[in-house]
Design a protein around this motif. Structure first.
Motif, PDB file in Angstrom:
ATOM      1  N   ALA A 381       0.834  -1.203   0.000  1.00 19.75           N
ATOM      2  CA  ALA A 381       0.000   0.000   0.000  1.00 19.75           C
ATOM      3  C   ALA A 381       0.871   1.256   0.000  1.00 19.75           C
ATOM      4  O   ALA A 381       0.594   2.221  -0.724  1.00 19.75           O
ATOM      5  CB  ALA A 381      -0.926   0.014   1.205  1.00 19.75           C
ATOM      6  N   LYS A 382       1.930   1.238   0.799  1.00 14.24           N
ATOM      7  CA  LYS A 382       2.832   2.394   0.828  1.00 14.24           C
ATOM      8  C   LYS A 382       3.554   2.561  -0.498  1.00 14.24           C
ATOM      9  O   LYS A 382       3.723   3.683  -0.991  1.00 14.24           O
ATOM     10  CB  LYS A 382       3.836   2.227   1.972  1.00 14.24           C
ATOM     11  CG  LYS A 382       3.232   2.350   3.355  1.00 14.24           C
ATOM     12  CD  LYS A 382       4.312   2.243   4.436  1.00 14.24           C
ATOM     13  CE  LYS A 382       3.707   2.420   5.821  1.00 14.24           C
ATOM     14  NZ  LYS A 382       4.722   2.325   6.897  1.00 14.24           N
ATOM     15  N   ARG A 384       2.481   1.589  -3.401  1.00 10.99           N
ATOM     16  CA  ARG A 384       1.495   2.060  -4.386  1.00 10.99           C
ATOM     17  C   ARG A 384       1.232   3.554  -4.225  1.00 10.99           C
ATOM     18  O   ARG A 384       1.148   4.282  -5.213  1.00 10.99           O
ATOM     19  CB  ARG A 384       0.204   1.266  -4.216  1.00 10.99           C
ATOM     20  CG  ARG A 384      -0.894   1.682  -5.166  1.00 10.99           C
ATOM     21  CD  ARG A 384      -2.112   0.813  -4.986  1.00 10.99           C
ATOM     22  NE  ARG A 384      -3.250   1.372  -5.674  1.00 10.99           N
ATOM     23  CZ  ARG A 384      -4.448   0.809  -5.727  1.00 10.99           C
ATOM     24  NH1 ARG A 384      -4.643  -0.344  -5.122  1.00 10.99           N
ATOM     25  NH2 ARG A 384      -5.434   1.386  -6.366  1.00 10.99           N
ATOM     26  N   ARG A 385       1.115   3.998  -2.978  1.00  3.14           N
ATOM     27  CA  ARG A 385       0.880   5.419  -2.742  1.00  3.14           C
ATOM     28  C   ARG A 385       2.080   6.245  -3.212  1.00  3.14           C
ATOM     29  O   ARG A 385       1.905   7.312  -3.803  1.00  3.14           O
ATOM     30  CB  ARG A 385       0.635   5.661  -1.246  1.00  3.14           C
ATOM     31  CG  ARG A 385       0.431   7.113  -0.845  1.00  3.14           C
ATOM     32  CD  ARG A 385      -0.715   7.753  -1.586  1.00  3.14           C
ATOM     33  NE  ARG A 385      -0.939   9.124  -1.167  1.00  3.14           N
ATOM     34  CZ  ARG A 385      -1.650  10.019  -1.861  1.00  3.14           C
ATOM     35  NH1 ARG A 385      -2.200   9.667  -3.017  1.00  3.14           N
ATOM     36  NH2 ARG A 385      -1.814  11.242  -1.406  1.00  3.14           N
ATOM     37  N   TYR A 386       3.267   5.713  -2.982  1.00  2.00           N
ATOM     38  CA  TYR A 386       4.471   6.417  -3.446  1.00  2.00           C
ATOM     39  C   TYR A 386       4.445   6.583  -4.964  1.00  2.00           C
ATOM     40  O   TYR A 386       4.712   7.665  -5.489  1.00  2.00           O
ATOM     41  CB  TYR A 386       5.714   5.641  -3.015  1.00  2.00           C
ATOM     42  CG  TYR A 386       6.999   6.139  -3.648  1.00  2.00           C
ATOM     43  CD1 TYR A 386       7.691   7.218  -3.113  1.00  2.00           C
ATOM     44  CD2 TYR A 386       7.511   5.527  -4.785  1.00  2.00           C
ATOM     45  CE1 TYR A 386       8.859   7.684  -3.703  1.00  2.00           C
ATOM     46  CE2 TYR A 386       8.680   5.984  -5.378  1.00  2.00           C
ATOM     47  CZ  TYR A 386       9.354   7.059  -4.830  1.00  2.00           C
ATOM     48  OH  TYR A 386      10.509   7.531  -5.424  1.00  2.00           O
ATOM     49  N   GLU A 388       1.833   6.467  -6.970  1.00  2.00           N
ATOM     50  CA  GLU A 388       0.746   7.375  -7.371  1.00  2.00           C
ATOM     51  C   GLU A 388       1.191   8.830  -7.290  1.00  2.00           C
ATOM     52  O   GLU A 388       0.906   9.641  -8.183  1.00  2.00           O
ATOM     53  CB  GLU A 388      -0.477   7.142  -6.483  1.00  2.00           C
ATOM     54  CG  GLU A 388      -1.210   5.840  -6.769  1.00  2.00           C
ATOM     55  CD  GLU A 388      -2.329   5.591  -5.775  1.00  2.00           C
ATOM     56  OE1 GLU A 388      -2.314   6.241  -4.686  1.00  2.00           O
ATOM     57  OE2 GLU A 388      -3.220   4.769  -6.069  1.00  2.00           O
ATOM     58  N   LEU A 389       1.902   9.178  -6.213  1.00  2.00           N
ATOM     59  CA  LEU A 389       2.385  10.544  -6.060  1.00  2.00           C
ATOM     60  C   LEU A 389       3.533  10.832  -7.020  1.00  2.00           C
ATOM     61  O   LEU A 389       3.591  11.907  -7.629  1.00  2.00           O
ATOM     62  CB  LEU A 389       2.836  10.782  -4.623  1.00  2.00           C
ATOM     63  CG  LEU A 389       1.740  10.855  -3.561  1.00  2.00           C
ATOM     64  CD1 LEU A 389       2.353  10.963  -2.166  1.00  2.00           C
ATOM     65  CD2 LEU A 389       0.824  12.048  -3.820  1.00  2.00           C
ATOM     66  N   SER A 400      -1.265  17.227  -2.722  1.00  2.00           N
ATOM     67  CA  SER A 400      -1.738  15.864  -2.450  1.00  2.00           C
ATOM     68  C   SER A 400      -2.550  15.776  -1.163  1.00  2.00           C
ATOM     69  O   SER A 400      -3.347  14.848  -0.993  1.00  2.00           O
ATOM     70  CB  SER A 400      -0.548  14.903  -2.378  1.00  2.00           C
ATOM     71  OG  SER A 400       0.350  15.284  -1.352  1.00  2.00           O
ATOM     72  N   HIS A 406      -9.274  16.384  -1.543  1.00  2.02           N
ATOM     73  CA  HIS A 406      -9.491  15.124  -0.810  1.00  2.02           C
ATOM     74  C   HIS A 406     -10.965  14.743  -0.805  1.00  2.02           C
ATOM     75  O   HIS A 406     -11.317  13.569  -1.046  1.00  2.02           O
ATOM     76  CB  HIS A 406      -8.976  15.264   0.620  1.00  2.02           C
ATOM     77  CG  HIS A 406      -9.262  14.087   1.489  1.00  2.02           C
ATOM     78  ND1 HIS A 406      -8.576  12.894   1.375  1.00  2.02           N
ATOM     79  CD2 HIS A 406     -10.182  13.895   2.475  1.00  2.02           C
ATOM     80  CE1 HIS A 406      -9.051  12.035   2.260  1.00  2.02           C
ATOM     81  NE2 HIS A 406     -10.024  12.609   2.945  1.00  2.02           N
TER      82      HIS A 406
END
Length: 639
Positions: A381-382, A384-386, A388-389, A400, A406
């Motif tokens: 998850a981390k 993937r978030r990295y 995405e950003l 972000s 949001h």
């Protein structure tokens, strides 16, 4: 209009009349930079300097020399000016007018066209004193406020009104208006001088900047002292420049995770300042909100303005007339934590495209990984978030954590209001500023300097400087920013990118150059600032919560924010994350308070609400200059 110039500090007003023109300047300290000769009026508010003339030489020195340069160079005469200033030159014989602000945008100047006339002021309230000037609130500006928590220049909260950007001028001639730049930040990214040479130059320029900020006013100056690197540096340099200990002022909060008074006390002991401190309470915040909302020229949502106000008020009660702040150090030398975060995200671009698109992204984004992560899968998850950003282009990814993005504009905003604005307009203004950034020659600007250039405009000129300046004016003192001295800004622009960000180390040159000045604990500390524990206090202080929720109830009747979102915000959202959603409560509460204090019709489909309110804002300047044949002119300013 002139009568409003000295509302807070009672500064003396100087007024000149000539050939149907009038100029007025109200300035603390007794120095008035005004000049009149053969239909030419020159007026400057602030602390300008010009080559070959000192501020203390006489009341006309700077203005008179500028008048000569104006006749010789026209608008480019502004290039000879340095220091903080807002400028008006009114030339009735030539039918011309020139407006300008300093290179950092430390003082404001608003302008608006009404028919054939051009009106200008350093405060909108002064413009509103003219019956010919009409104020209609611009819905797009309201959206920008909700997005950025302020209205970025050159836009204004009022339709058709604009503000000058840092280093910008407006030239009016024969009814035509031209806006241009007389100065822009230029980066030289390859540094060949030794560290010892650069350190010597830096310390000399820093000391000179503090000396200029102190001036020759016999009244004492104070220093905002948060315990960070910039404020501690300024306090230390005050002692070096004056030979006297600085008067330092700090604000604390009796709330876990928000109080930095220990660092402020450490800094005060290290630099030997005469230290003063005050703990802000929820009751203080409640008392300050209406006055602060009224004092700001536009809706303003930086809650740390409350801390700045109480700090300045404490200094004012101590006899201080000018407060020195460390604002600008982060934006010049690389002190914001997001610079390191963005550098980390940019590392992903160096991974070969075949590996990114053919292996990493298909693995992390396949369907079975999208159903939620638990236990050891949180690493995915981390990651993937990295990604995405990292794959979101700058400057969009800077937003972000944006509250409006949001939740989504459709969730937050009333449908009629949403139909009257461009939801992409806020990000478009950010992107426009990003791509209009100064470049170095030859080649492309480094990422760190591109971020610094953007923050000089958005974070500094539109947020931090207005916060401190307006808070100080409300407290009856003047604000000065030594870090934004022109020579110091030029020096910082010539440092290499590695001097500002080395790996994840922030401002390495600044910290190394000041090792003998700053205590090691402050050099190592994480950046914090005057963050207000508003969300936490909302859950603990019933009167503050009642006031905030009453403000939101009044706002929901204006047709800007959806009523169901306000209900969610006051209930489950605030309970879920008091700090994050408390910020949204503050933003909406301050918008309602500002609208009550500055009643004006709203353009488009937005409804107006009959609510009581008073205007209690400081007027820092005003003027009108007609284009074409008429020459009736007024200008006023106050520190």
């Amino acid at each position: 209009m002139v009568a409003l110039l000295s509302r807070f500090d009672r500064a003396p007003v100087q007024l000149l009349l000539a050939d149907g023109c009038a100029v007025a300047v109200a300035q603390a300290g007794g120095v008035h930079h005004i000049y009149r000769h053969d239909g030419l009026l020159v007026a400057l508010w602030g602390h300008p300097r010009i080559e070959g003339c000192t501020e203390q030489e006489d009341d006309q020195g700077v203005a008179q020399r500028l008048a000569l340069l104006w006749r010789a160079r026209g608008p480019q005469a502004c290039q000879a000016l340095s220091g903080s200033f807002a400028l008006a030159i009114l030339d009735s014989t030539a039918g011309e007018a020139l407006l300008a602000v300093d290179r950092a945008g430390s003082l404001p100047l608003h302008h608006v066209r009404q028919g054939p006339a051009l009106y200008f002021a350093s405060s909108p309230e002064a413009l509103l004193a003219q019956s010919e000037v009409h104020a209609v609130i611009e819905p797009q500006a309201l959206y920008s406020y909700l997005f950025f928590h302020m209205v970025p220049a050159p836009a204004s909260i009022y339709r058709g009104w604009q503000r000058l950007l840092p280093g910008q001028y407006l030239h009016c001639r024969d009814g035509n208006v031209c806006i241009g730049s007389y100065w822009a930040l230029r980066f030289q990214e390859h540094q060949s001088d030794s560290f010892a040479s650069r350190q010597q130059s830096f310390l000399r320029l820093l000391r000179q900047a503090v000396e200029r900020s102190l001036g020759n006013d016999p009244a004492p100056c104070g220093v905002f002292l948060s315990g960070g690197t910039d404020s501690t540096t300024i306090a230390a340099m005050v002692r070096q420049a004056s030979g006297q200990p600085a008067r330092s002022y700090s604000i604390g909060f009796d709330a876990p995770g928000y109080d930095e008074m220990a660092y402020a006390r450490l800094a005060a002991r290290h630099v030997g300042s005469v230290h003063h401190e005050y703990y802000v309470t929820p009751g203080d915040v409640l008392a300050a909100i209406p006055a602060m909302a009224a004092a700001f020229d536009q809706p303003f949502g930086n809650a740390s303005a409350v801390a700045a106000y109480y700090c300045a008020r404490m200094a004012s009660e101590d006899g201080v007339t000018r407060m020195l702040g460390g604002d600008g150090g982060d934006e010049l030398f690389g002190g914001n934590t997001r610079y390191a975060h963005q550098a980390l995200l940019s590392l992903y671009e160096r991974v070969p495209a075949l590996l990114r698109q053919g292996c990493i992204e298909p693995l992390l984004f396949q369907q079975r990984f999208c159903r939620g992560f638990a236990g050891p899968w949180r690493l995915f998850a981390k990651a993937r978030r990295y990604i995405e950003l990292a794959t979101t282009p700058l400057p969009r990814r800077l937003e972000s954590h944006n509250l409006l993005l949001h939740h989504g504009p459709r969730t937050v905003l009333d449908p009629a209001f949403l139909a009257s604005i461009d939801p992409d307009g806020a990000l478009a203004s950010l992107s426009g500023a990003w791509w209009q950034r100064p470049e170095r020659q030859p080649g492309q600007l480094s990422q760190i300097n591109a971020l610094l250039a953007l923050d000089m405009r958005f974070t500094l000129a539109d947020n931090d400087l207005p916060k401190v300046r307006q808070a100080c004016e409300l407290a009856g003192v003047e604000a000065a920013f030594p870090m934004l001295d022109d020579e110091l800004m030029a020096f910082a622009a010539c440092l290499s990118p590695r001097d500002k960000l080395h790996g994840r180390q922030l401002r390495p040159f600044f910290k190394r150059a000041l090792l003998g000045v700053l205590p090691p604990a402050i050099v190592r500390k994480q950046k914090h600032g005057f963050g207000l524990p508003f969300g936490l206090w909302l859950t603990q202080h019933a009167p503050l919560r009642a006031f905030a929720f009453d403000s939101l109830s009044a706002l929901r009747r204006r047709g800007i924010v959806r009523a169901d979102f306000i209900e969610m915000l006051q209930g489950p959202l605030l309970r879920e994350h008091p700090a994050y959603h408390g910020t949204m409560v503050w933003i909406l509460m301050m918008l309602e308070q500002w609208l009550q204090a500055h009643p004006a019709p709203m353009a488009g489909t937005v409804r107006t609400v009959d609510v009581s309110g008073t205007i209690d804002g400081n007027i820092s300047g005003a003027g009108s200059a007609t284009a074409a044949t008429e020459s009736q002119v007024r200008l006023g300013a106050t520190a």
